[in-house]
Write a protein that holds these residues in place. Sequence first.
Motif, PDB file in Angstrom:
ATOM      1  N   GLN A 157       0.817  -1.224   0.000  1.00  0.00           N
ATOM      2  CA  GLN A 157       0.000   0.000   0.000  1.00  0.00           C
ATOM      3  C   GLN A 157       0.851   1.275   0.000  1.00  0.00           C
ATOM      4  O   GLN A 157       0.695   2.141   0.865  1.00  0.00           O
ATOM      5  CB  GLN A 157      -0.949  -0.001   1.187  1.00  0.00           C
ATOM      6  CG  GLN A 157      -1.899  -1.161   1.128  1.00  0.00           C
ATOM      7  CD  GLN A 157      -3.024  -1.082   2.146  1.00  0.00           C
ATOM      8  OE1 GLN A 157      -3.037  -0.217   2.997  1.00  0.00           O
ATOM      9  NE2 GLN A 157      -3.968  -1.976   2.038  1.00  0.00           N
ATOM     10  N   LEU A 158       1.736   1.339  -0.972  1.00  0.00           N
ATOM     11  CA  LEU A 158       2.563   2.547  -1.096  1.00  0.00           C
ATOM     12  C   LEU A 158       1.728   3.674  -1.693  1.00  0.00           C
ATOM     13  O   LEU A 158       0.859   3.425  -2.539  1.00  0.00           O
ATOM     14  CB  LEU A 158       3.732   2.274  -2.035  1.00  0.00           C
ATOM     15  CG  LEU A 158       4.836   1.357  -1.530  1.00  0.00           C
ATOM     16  CD1 LEU A 158       5.803   1.052  -2.668  1.00  0.00           C
ATOM     17  CD2 LEU A 158       5.584   2.005  -0.378  1.00  0.00           C
ATOM     18  N   HIS A 159       2.033   4.885  -1.266  1.00  0.00           N
ATOM     19  CA  HIS A 159       1.375   6.035  -1.877  1.00  0.00           C
ATOM     20  C   HIS A 159       1.804   6.117  -3.336  1.00  0.00           C
ATOM     21  O   HIS A 159       2.959   5.823  -3.659  1.00  0.00           O
ATOM     22  CB  HIS A 159       1.784   7.313  -1.126  1.00  0.00           C
ATOM     23  CG  HIS A 159       0.901   8.471  -1.419  1.00  0.00           C
ATOM     24  ND1 HIS A 159       0.996   9.185  -2.584  1.00  0.00           N
ATOM     25  CD2 HIS A 159      -0.097   9.051  -0.703  1.00  0.00           C
ATOM     26  CE1 HIS A 159       0.088  10.155  -2.569  1.00  0.00           C
ATOM     27  NE2 HIS A 159      -0.588  10.088  -1.429  1.00  0.00           N
ATOM     28  N   ILE A 160       0.889   6.523  -4.212  1.00  0.00           N
ATOM     29  CA  ILE A 160       1.193   6.534  -5.654  1.00  0.00           C
ATOM     30  C   ILE A 160       2.429   7.394  -5.954  1.00  0.00           C
ATOM     31  O   ILE A 160       3.231   7.079  -6.830  1.00  0.00           O
ATOM     32  CB  ILE A 160      -0.051   6.999  -6.467  1.00  0.00           C
ATOM     33  CG1 ILE A 160       0.160   6.726  -7.952  1.00  0.00           C
ATOM     34  CG2 ILE A 160      -0.370   8.460  -6.233  1.00  0.00           C
ATOM     35  CD1 ILE A 160      -1.109   6.906  -8.781  1.00  0.00           C
ATOM     36  N   VAL A 161       2.609   8.470  -5.179  1.00  0.00           N
ATOM     37  CA  VAL A 161       3.751   9.363  -5.392  1.00  0.00           C
ATOM     38  C   VAL A 161       5.053   8.644  -5.019  1.00  0.00           C
ATOM     39  O   VAL A 161       6.059   8.723  -5.722  1.00  0.00           O
ATOM     40  CB  VAL A 161       3.589  10.638  -4.536  1.00  0.00           C
ATOM     41  CG1 VAL A 161       4.790  11.535  -4.692  1.00  0.00           C
ATOM     42  CG2 VAL A 161       2.326  11.366  -4.914  1.00  0.00           C
ATOM     43  N   ARG A 162       5.000   7.899  -3.924  1.00  0.00           N
ATOM     44  CA  ARG A 162       6.188   7.169  -3.468  1.00  0.00           C
ATOM     45  C   ARG A 162       6.527   6.021  -4.428  1.00  0.00           C
ATOM     46  O   ARG A 162       7.684   5.808  -4.774  1.00  0.00           O
ATOM     47  CB  ARG A 162       5.923   6.624  -2.059  1.00  0.00           C
ATOM     48  CG  ARG A 162       7.124   5.983  -1.398  1.00  0.00           C
ATOM     49  CD  ARG A 162       6.889   5.922   0.078  1.00  0.00           C
ATOM     50  NE  ARG A 162       6.752   7.267   0.612  1.00  0.00           N
ATOM     51  CZ  ARG A 162       7.664   7.858   1.388  1.00  0.00           C
ATOM     52  NH1 ARG A 162       8.757   7.213   1.710  1.00  0.00           N
ATOM     53  NH2 ARG A 162       7.477   9.075   1.827  1.00  0.00           N
ATOM     54  N   LEU A 163       5.482   5.324  -4.844  1.00  0.00           N
ATOM     55  CA  LEU A 163       5.679   4.222  -5.779  1.00  0.00           C
ATOM     56  C   LEU A 163       6.341   4.748  -7.055  1.00  0.00           C
ATOM     57  O   LEU A 163       7.271   4.146  -7.602  1.00  0.00           O
ATOM     58  CB  LEU A 163       4.329   3.571  -6.109  1.00  0.00           C
ATOM     59  CG  LEU A 163       4.354   2.476  -7.165  1.00  0.00           C
ATOM     60  CD1 LEU A 163       5.174   1.285  -6.703  1.00  0.00           C
ATOM     61  CD2 LEU A 163       2.939   2.018  -7.508  1.00  0.00           C
ATOM     62  N   ASP A 164       5.848   5.903  -7.509  1.00  0.00           N
ATOM     63  CA  ASP A 164       6.395   6.528  -8.709  1.00  0.00           C
ATOM     64  C   ASP A 164       7.889   6.835  -8.516  1.00  0.00           C
ATOM     65  O   ASP A 164       8.713   6.506  -9.376  1.00  0.00           O
ATOM     66  CB  ASP A 164       5.621   7.818  -8.986  1.00  0.00           C
ATOM     67  CG  ASP A 164       6.176   8.602 -10.153  1.00  0.00           C
ATOM     68  OD1 ASP A 164       5.979   8.165 -11.295  1.00  0.00           O
ATOM     69  OD2 ASP A 164       6.816   9.648  -9.914  1.00  0.00           O
ATOM     70  N   ALA A 165       8.231   7.423  -7.367  1.00  0.00           N
ATOM     71  CA  ALA A 165       9.633   7.793  -7.129  1.00  0.00           C
ATOM     72  C   ALA A 165      10.520   6.559  -7.021  1.00  0.00           C
ATOM     73  O   ALA A 165      11.630   6.527  -7.555  1.00  0.00           O
ATOM     74  CB  ALA A 165       9.732   8.620  -5.857  1.00  0.00           C
ATOM     75  N   MET A 166       9.998   5.529  -6.335  1.00  0.00           N
ATOM     76  CA  MET A 166      10.815   4.326  -6.167  1.00  0.00           C
ATOM     77  C   MET A 166      11.027   3.616  -7.503  1.00  0.00           C
ATOM     78  O   MET A 166      12.113   3.120  -7.802  1.00  0.00           O
ATOM     79  CB  MET A 166      10.155   3.379  -5.160  1.00  0.00           C
ATOM     80  CG  MET A 166      10.305   3.892  -3.739  1.00  0.00           C
ATOM     81  SD  MET A 166       9.333   2.977  -2.556  1.00  0.00           S
ATOM     82  CE  MET A 166      10.180   1.429  -2.527  1.00  0.00           C
ATOM     83  N   ARG A 168      11.030   5.027 -10.409  1.00  0.00           N
ATOM     84  CA  ARG A 168      11.945   5.859 -11.190  1.00  0.00           C
ATOM     85  C   ARG A 168      13.397   5.585 -10.778  1.00  0.00           C
ATOM     86  O   ARG A 168      14.278   5.416 -11.620  1.00  0.00           O
ATOM     87  CB  ARG A 168      11.608   7.321 -10.907  1.00  0.00           C
ATOM     88  CG  ARG A 168      12.056   8.308 -11.954  1.00  0.00           C
ATOM     89  CD  ARG A 168      11.530   9.670 -11.562  1.00  0.00           C
ATOM     90  NE  ARG A 168      10.072   9.720 -11.596  1.00  0.00           N
ATOM     91  CZ  ARG A 168       9.388  10.277 -12.573  1.00  0.00           C
ATOM     92  NH1 ARG A 168      10.021  10.861 -13.548  1.00  0.00           N
ATOM     93  NH2 ARG A 168       8.087  10.282 -12.573  1.00  0.00           N
ATOM     94  N   PRO A 248       4.788   2.088 -15.498  1.00  0.00           N
ATOM     95  CA  PRO A 248       6.159   2.203 -15.026  1.00  0.00           C
ATOM     96  C   PRO A 248       6.638   0.936 -14.309  1.00  0.00           C
ATOM     97  O   PRO A 248       7.778   0.492 -14.502  1.00  0.00           O
ATOM     98  CB  PRO A 248       6.101   3.380 -14.069  1.00  0.00           C
ATOM     99  CG  PRO A 248       4.982   4.215 -14.587  1.00  0.00           C
ATOM    100  CD  PRO A 248       3.974   3.250 -15.094  1.00  0.00           C
TER     101      PRO A 248
ATOM    102  N   PHE B 147      -5.064   6.843  -3.837  1.00  0.00           N
ATOM    103  CA  PHE B 147      -3.643   7.195  -3.775  1.00  0.00           C
ATOM    104  C   PHE B 147      -2.797   6.127  -3.079  1.00  0.00           C
ATOM    105  O   PHE B 147      -1.605   6.040  -3.313  1.00  0.00           O
ATOM    106  CB  PHE B 147      -3.465   8.538  -3.047  1.00  0.00           C
ATOM    107  CG  PHE B 147      -3.915   9.694  -3.886  1.00  0.00           C
ATOM    108  CD1 PHE B 147      -3.148  10.116  -4.970  1.00  0.00           C
ATOM    109  CD2 PHE B 147      -5.110  10.351  -3.630  1.00  0.00           C
ATOM    110  CE1 PHE B 147      -3.560  11.171  -5.767  1.00  0.00           C
ATOM    111  CE2 PHE B 147      -5.533  11.398  -4.421  1.00  0.00           C
ATOM    112  CZ  PHE B 147      -4.752  11.808  -5.491  1.00  0.00           C
ATOM    113  N   ARG B 148      -3.417   5.351  -2.206  1.00  0.00           N
ATOM    114  CA  ARG B 148      -2.588   4.453  -1.402  1.00  0.00           C
ATOM    115  C   ARG B 148      -3.001   2.981  -1.491  1.00  0.00           C
ATOM    116  O   ARG B 148      -2.146   2.104  -1.557  1.00  0.00           O
ATOM    117  CB  ARG B 148      -2.625   4.913   0.060  1.00  0.00           C
ATOM    118  CG  ARG B 148      -1.505   4.337   0.892  1.00  0.00           C
ATOM    119  CD  ARG B 148      -1.593   4.837   2.311  1.00  0.00           C
ATOM    120  NE  ARG B 148      -0.976   6.141   2.477  1.00  0.00           N
ATOM    121  CZ  ARG B 148       0.340   6.338   2.572  1.00  0.00           C
ATOM    122  NH1 ARG B 148       1.172   5.322   2.480  1.00  0.00           N
ATOM    123  NH2 ARG B 148       0.828   7.552   2.746  1.00  0.00           N
TER     124      ARG B 148
END
Lengths: 496, 221
Positions: A157-166, A168, A248, B147-148
């Motif tokens: 359950q990673l935040h979409i922003v964190r998943l994106d950064a990881m 990348r 991604p 989002f999560r």
Amino acid sequence: MELGVLVYLSSGLFLGWSLGANDAANVFGTAVGTRMIKFSTAAIICAIFITLGAVISGAGAAHTLSKLGDINALGGAFVAAFSAAAVVAWLTILGLPVSTTQAIVGAIIGWNFFTGMATDFTIFNTIIGTWFLSPVLTAIFSYFMYKAVMWMLNRMQLHIVRLDAMTRLALLIAGVLGSYSLGANNIANVMGVFIGANPFQDFAIGGLVITGLQQLFFVGSIAIAVGVATYSKKVMMTVGDSIVPLTPVGAFVVIIATSLVLFLFASSDLEYFLASLGLPTIPLVPVSSSQAVVGGVIGIGMIKNRRNIKWGVTGRILVAWVQTPIVSALFSFMMLFIMQNLFGQTVFEKVEFQISQPILVRHANNLNVKPLEALIGKSYSTSGSLKKDVDKLVPDAEYKKVLNFVQEARMERITVDPVKFPELDKSIDLLTREQIDSVKSLAGKTFDYRWQLVDALTVGSESWRMKERTVLNKKYNRQVQHRLDVVLDLYTEKMK
Amino acid sequence: MGNKSLSLFGNIRALENKISEFLDQLSESNIMFRAGVTAFLEGGGANSETFKKKLELVSAMESRADALRRDIETEMFQEALIPDFRADILSLLENLDEIVNHLEETLINFSIENPEFPKEFNADIQKLLESVANCVEALVVSARAFFRDVGSVRDNSHKVMLYEKEADGIVLPLKSKIFAGAMPLDRKAQLRNFIDSIDHIADNAEDVVDMLAIVTIRRAA
């Protein structure tokens, strides 16, 4: 520095450019195609790490690769490299990912045909095997890996922003490692043929010695980097976007699946490691990363939505794979003809094949040598014509054994000249003292055939002897072979 | 590279917090809206202190939500983040922001027009307010899940539709009751507009959740 050498070197640079423009997609295609990494960022990283890989790790393994098949004249090497480069460049302009190695193999076959040398046609089985195995294995891997990764991500359950950064960051790291190994593994394909005619000299900055070979490879890697920067985007977009739109995470899985397939099915180090633990080994199969990556993308497409897979694009890629070695062979043949007859260049040096009693004795266990006695004393200028006669006399002989027999019949008349001993002493990093001494003990002796020199070395010193052919001995035998090549490179004629 | 990756993860936390705070603004303005309208109906219309206070709070939240949305949009574009869902996320945030705007706008209209609602409609309007508030809250929970925890988006998105239908079920008889009464037509029309305006919040929430459902299918695939 001779101007001629520089002109010949240009085809190596062209091949480097084509390789960069086509193969960068194996490393960064999915990342750029999914817009996770900007093309300019990918190009810069790729260029830097290809260069580092080529100069640091490429030079170490290149001694055995200084020959492009049997090609023995710089003019021929120029044409073969140019033909392979032209075919890869053409397919790159069409945006299709192809195997540069297979283009080179095709060009060498073109040279064999032109010069009448015998060709080992089993290479086609290998190439055809690669067309199927590389994509199919990677498709299976990426299919299951993607499912596993998605299952894991759902739990995390990673935040979409964190998943994106990881994702990348992971794509960047994979790109760095991939670029480094692209440089290290392919520089020999690009520049290896010119090692014999290397115009660069060693020089030292402070305590650091930059060898001529490293300079040669540096120049080659610059050509690859220029290829990446100027023309790799099109193939990247084909791999990362045109076959099937990737997510991604999918882009990352494809890269990992490709690396894993190459590691599991093409790594002799892993084979050795498993055997040393007494575990069963995974059979090594030929795989091409360009072809693997396409399979990986399709594997993800099978999960996401198979109706999204553009079979038209996939079909064009498959056709390009088949075209690569064939067109390269035909083009190389045509160019050799033009080079020789129009420009009057030497595209091959005369060689001599001769059957004698010693070679018949050597092959007595593998072939029915009795009928071949009729050939003793007869001289051939090509291995192809000799093979034809051998086939006539022993029609039932095993293909590979005949081929080996014919190759070994090449007369080289190698003299172990003491003048070269100082140069031999310089190879102390590569050879043992005992090995160097055993070569010196043969001072002044001349050997008709290459294998006779090898036999003499083997008899003279235990250190030249290969061990029984087992998985565990493979590494040792490869090292002995590598060292033999160093000696043979020194005493056999250089390409002119 | 080390510092860059550290700052990269620092920025990520900041962006996650901004998205979360944006959703907080929607959720809180939803609660304040309901409290504001209730105060209006029960305690002296637009002059009620509680109503004025709630209007002020919702206006501040609307401004904060706008600022956060702009920040998030700018950052996502500048850093080219989440390329596969960036457009969807931005339009989701814009649609959610619309709801906050609408909450504020409705309260402002109450303040300007100061409509007189006969007491007999209060119970129905309270029911309507409750359904609309539940609807928006379910939307906020769904959006957070997107989002999560994409798997649980559906658990709440269906509630949005349920509450929207419930609101529609209250609005129709309420409007009929208003028009069946003896009030002058202009007052009837005015009250109808206010009721439609409240109901419209639930309609908006349903539109957003429809869009969210489609993006979720793409994300979960």
